[in-house]
Design a protein around this motif. Sequence first.
Motif, PDB file in Angstrom:
ATOM      1  N   VAL A 209       0.881  -1.177   0.000  1.00  0.00           N
ATOM      2  CA  VAL A 209       0.000   0.000   0.000  1.00  0.00           C
ATOM      3  C   VAL A 209       0.910   1.216   0.000  1.00  0.00           C
ATOM      4  N   ILE A 210       0.703   2.105  -0.952  1.00  0.00           N
ATOM      5  CA  ILE A 210       1.600   3.252  -1.110  1.00  0.00           C
ATOM      6  C   ILE A 210       0.821   4.564  -1.103  1.00  0.00           C
ATOM      7  N   ILE A 211       1.312   5.507  -0.278  1.00  0.00           N
ATOM      8  CA  ILE A 211       0.839   6.889  -0.292  1.00  0.00           C
ATOM      9  C   ILE A 211       1.879   7.677  -1.059  1.00  0.00           C
ATOM     10  N   ASP A 212       1.481   8.464  -2.044  1.00  0.00           N
ATOM     11  CA  ASP A 212       2.458   9.361  -2.664  1.00  0.00           C
ATOM     12  C   ASP A 212       1.774  10.466  -3.445  1.00  0.00           C
ATOM     13  N   HIS A 213       2.523  11.566  -3.601  1.00  0.00           N
ATOM     14  CA  HIS A 213       2.022  12.683  -4.410  1.00  0.00           C
ATOM     15  C   HIS A 213       2.563  12.623  -5.835  1.00  0.00           C
ATOM     16  N   HIS A 214       3.530  11.731  -6.086  1.00  0.00           N
ATOM     17  CA  HIS A 214       4.077  11.611  -7.453  1.00  0.00           C
ATOM     18  C   HIS A 214       3.104  10.786  -8.294  1.00  0.00           C
ATOM     19  N   MET A 215       2.313  11.490  -9.114  1.00  0.00           N
ATOM     20  CA  MET A 215       1.289  10.780  -9.887  1.00  0.00           C
ATOM     21  C   MET A 215       1.888   9.830 -10.911  1.00  0.00           C
ATOM     22  N   ASP A 216       3.111  10.169 -11.401  1.00  0.00           N
ATOM     23  CA  ASP A 216       3.734   9.253 -12.367  1.00  0.00           C
ATOM     24  C   ASP A 216       3.987   7.891 -11.715  1.00  0.00           C
ATOM     25  N   VAL A 217       4.461   7.901 -10.458  1.00  0.00           N
ATOM     26  CA  VAL A 217       4.716   6.647  -9.746  1.00  0.00           C
ATOM     27  C   VAL A 217       3.396   5.921  -9.474  1.00  0.00           C
ATOM     28  N   ILE A 218       2.439   6.639  -8.912  1.00  0.00           N
ATOM     29  CA  ILE A 218       1.155   6.029  -8.538  1.00  0.00           C
ATOM     30  C   ILE A 218       0.458   5.406  -9.752  1.00  0.00           C
ATOM     31  N   MET A 219       0.377   6.171 -10.833  1.00  0.00           N
ATOM     32  CA  MET A 219      -0.345   5.676 -12.010  1.00  0.00           C
ATOM     33  C   MET A 219       0.393   4.513 -12.676  1.00  0.00           C
ATOM     34  N   ALA A 220       1.723   4.508 -12.561  1.00  0.00           N
ATOM     35  CA  ALA A 220       2.500   3.459 -13.227  1.00  0.00           C
ATOM     36  C   ALA A 220       2.429   2.122 -12.493  1.00  0.00           C
ATOM     37  N   ILE A 221       2.332   2.156 -11.176  1.00  0.00           N
ATOM     38  CA  ILE A 221       2.491   0.873 -10.465  1.00  0.00           C
ATOM     39  C   ILE A 221       1.225   0.353  -9.782  1.00  0.00           C
ATOM     40  N   CYS A 222       0.224   1.221  -9.549  1.00  0.00           N
ATOM     41  CA  CYS A 222      -0.906   0.764  -8.742  1.00  0.00           C
ATOM     42  C   CYS A 222      -1.939  -0.018  -9.543  1.00  0.00           C
ATOM     43  N   ASP A 223      -2.458  -1.065  -8.943  1.00  0.00           N
ATOM     44  CA  ASP A 223      -3.567  -1.809  -9.537  1.00  0.00           C
ATOM     45  C   ASP A 223      -4.873  -1.097  -9.225  1.00  0.00           C
ATOM     46  N   GLN A 224      -4.914  -0.489  -8.066  1.00  0.00           N
ATOM     47  CA  GLN A 224      -6.140   0.109  -7.545  1.00  0.00           C
ATOM     48  C   GLN A 224      -5.745   1.331  -6.719  1.00  0.00           C
ATOM     49  N   ILE A 225      -6.603   2.361  -6.729  1.00  0.00           N
ATOM     50  CA  ILE A 225      -6.277   3.607  -6.026  1.00  0.00           C
ATOM     51  C   ILE A 225      -7.504   4.101  -5.276  1.00  0.00           C
ATOM     52  N   SER A 226      -7.267   4.589  -4.050  1.00  0.00           N
ATOM     53  CA  SER A 226      -8.313   5.315  -3.322  1.00  0.00           C
ATOM     54  C   SER A 226      -7.902   6.774  -3.205  1.00  0.00           C
ATOM     55  N   VAL A 227      -8.875   7.661  -3.373  1.00  0.00           N
ATOM     56  CA  VAL A 227      -8.598   9.097  -3.271  1.00  0.00           C
ATOM     57  C   VAL A 227      -9.300   9.630  -2.033  1.00  0.00           C
ATOM     58  N   LEU A 228      -8.529  10.273  -1.156  1.00  0.00           N
ATOM     59  CA  LEU A 228      -9.093  10.870   0.055  1.00  0.00           C
ATOM     60  C   LEU A 228      -9.147  12.382  -0.090  1.00  0.00           C
ATOM     61  N   ASN A 229     -10.153  12.970   0.516  1.00  0.00           N
ATOM     62  CA  ASN A 229     -10.281  14.422   0.542  1.00  0.00           C
ATOM     63  C   ASN A 229     -10.962  14.808   1.845  1.00  0.00           C
ATOM     64  N   PHE A 230     -10.306  15.622   2.657  1.00  0.00           N
ATOM     65  CA  PHE A 230     -10.864  16.018   3.960  1.00  0.00           C
ATOM     66  C   PHE A 230     -11.372  14.812   4.754  1.00  0.00           C
ATOM     67  N   GLY A 231     -10.579  13.744   4.787  1.00  0.00           N
ATOM     68  CA  GLY A 231     -10.932  12.588   5.599  1.00  0.00           C
ATOM     69  C   GLY A 231     -11.952  11.647   4.994  1.00  0.00           C
ATOM     70  N   THR A 232     -12.476  12.029   3.827  1.00  0.00           N
ATOM     71  CA  THR A 232     -13.538  11.227   3.207  1.00  0.00           C
ATOM     72  C   THR A 232     -13.019  10.542   1.941  1.00  0.00           C
ATOM     73  N   LEU A 233     -13.545   9.354   1.667  1.00  0.00           N
ATOM     74  CA  LEU A 233     -13.179   8.637   0.442  1.00  0.00           C
ATOM     75  C   LEU A 233     -13.937   9.238  -0.732  1.00  0.00           C
ATOM     76  N   LEU A 234     -13.182   9.881  -1.620  1.00  0.00           N
ATOM     77  CA  LEU A 234     -13.798  10.593  -2.737  1.00  0.00           C
ATOM     78  C   LEU A 234     -14.043   9.661  -3.912  1.00  0.00           C
ATOM     79  N   ALA A 235     -13.114   8.738  -4.148  1.00  0.00           N
ATOM     80  CA  ALA A 235     -13.253   7.828  -5.286  1.00  0.00           C
ATOM     81  C   ALA A 235     -12.346   6.634  -5.085  1.00  0.00           C
ATOM     82  N   GLU A 236     -12.666   5.541  -5.788  1.00  0.00           N
ATOM     83  CA  GLU A 236     -11.842   4.342  -5.755  1.00  0.00           C
ATOM     84  C   GLU A 236     -11.879   3.725  -7.135  1.00  0.00           C
ATOM     85  N   GLY A 237     -10.744   3.280  -7.638  1.00  0.00           N
ATOM     86  CA  GLY A 237     -10.767   2.652  -8.957  1.00  0.00           C
ATOM     87  C   GLY A 237      -9.386   2.370  -9.494  1.00  0.00           C
ATOM     88  N   LYS A 238      -9.364   1.923 -10.748  1.00  0.00           N
ATOM     89  CA  LYS A 238      -8.093   1.659 -11.423  1.00  0.00           C
ATOM     90  C   LYS A 238      -7.506   3.008 -11.855  1.00  0.00           C
TER      91      LYS A 238
END
Length: 256
Positions: A209-238
Motif C-alpha cells: 500500500v503506497i501513499i504518494d504525491h508523485h502521480m507518475d509513480v502512482i499511475m505506473a504501479i498501482c492496480d487500484q487507487i483510493s482518493v481521500l479528501n478532507f478525511g472522506t473517500l472521494l473515489a476508488e478505482g483503477k
Amino acid sequence: AQQEYILQLQNVVKRFGGITASNDITINVPRGSIYGIIGPNGAGKTTLFNMITGVYDTTEGKVLFEGQQVNGLPTHVIAARGIARTFQNIRLFGDLSVYDNLLTACQKNITYGLLDGILRTEKCRSQERESREFCDRLLEEVGLSDQRQQRANNLPYGMQRRLEIARALATRPKLILLDEPAAGMNEEESDKLSEFIREIREKKDVTVVIIDHHMDVIMAICDQISVLNFGTLLAEGKPDEIQNNPEVISAYLGVD
Ligand code: ATP
C-alpha cells in the motif's frame, strides 16, 4: 483458506478532538496488489497507516488483517503478524552500516546479540547464521550489496529510501505500507523507485500500500487507487478511472 483481501478497513472513523481525520472509510486491499492512496495534504492518508499499524486505535470501525481484527492491538503485535511500514521522513539508524540496519530488523537477531556470551547455544548460533544469510540475500535482491559496509547516513538520498524499504522487508512482512517513498525524488530516482516496488512485489511476495504525491509513480504501479479528501473517500478505482474522474480532477489532480 486465504482471504482474498489481505487488508480491510470497515467504516473506519478517526477523530482528534474536533478534527475528523478519517470519516467512514471502507477500503479492501486485494492480496498481492499494489494499492495507492492519494489526496491533498491533510486528507488523512498517514492517519490510515497509523491505525493499520496500531499507533492509534480507530474511533469507530474495524481494521482487519487476513480477516482478523487488528485495531486496538499493540504495534509490535501487529508488526509480528506481518505488517511493516516506512515513514514520510526517513528514519534509518544513520550511524549503522547498511547491513546492520537490515540485521536490526531481523528481530530474532537482536535477542541473540544480547545473549552473546551468556547463553550461546548451537540453536542461537544457527538462527543467527540464518538471519545473516537472509540479510545477505536481501542486500542482493534490493541492489545494495556494494554499499553493505557504508554508514546509512552516507548513502545518496534515493538509496536511503531504498534501504528503508529493505529494512521493512527484513521483518518478512506480508503487507508493506510505504508513506511517500518518492518524496523529494527527481524523475530518474522516482522511475527507479517504481521499478523497485514492482520488483519487490514479485520477489518478496508482498502486498504493497503506497501513499504518494508523485502521480507518475502512482499511475505506473498501482492496480487500484483510493482518493481521500478532507478525511472522506472521494473515489476508488483503477488508475485510468481515477485519472478521468471529474471529482478527483477538481479536488486534487487539477490543482497540484
Ligand atoms: P500529508 O500528506 O500532509 O502527510 P495526510 O493526508 O497524511 O497529509 P494526516 O497526517 O493523516 O494527513 O492528517 C489528517 C488530519 O488529521 C490533519 O488535519 C491533521 O492535522 C490531523 N491529525 C493527524 N494526526 C493527529 C494527531 N495526533 N492529533 C491531532 N490531529 C491530528
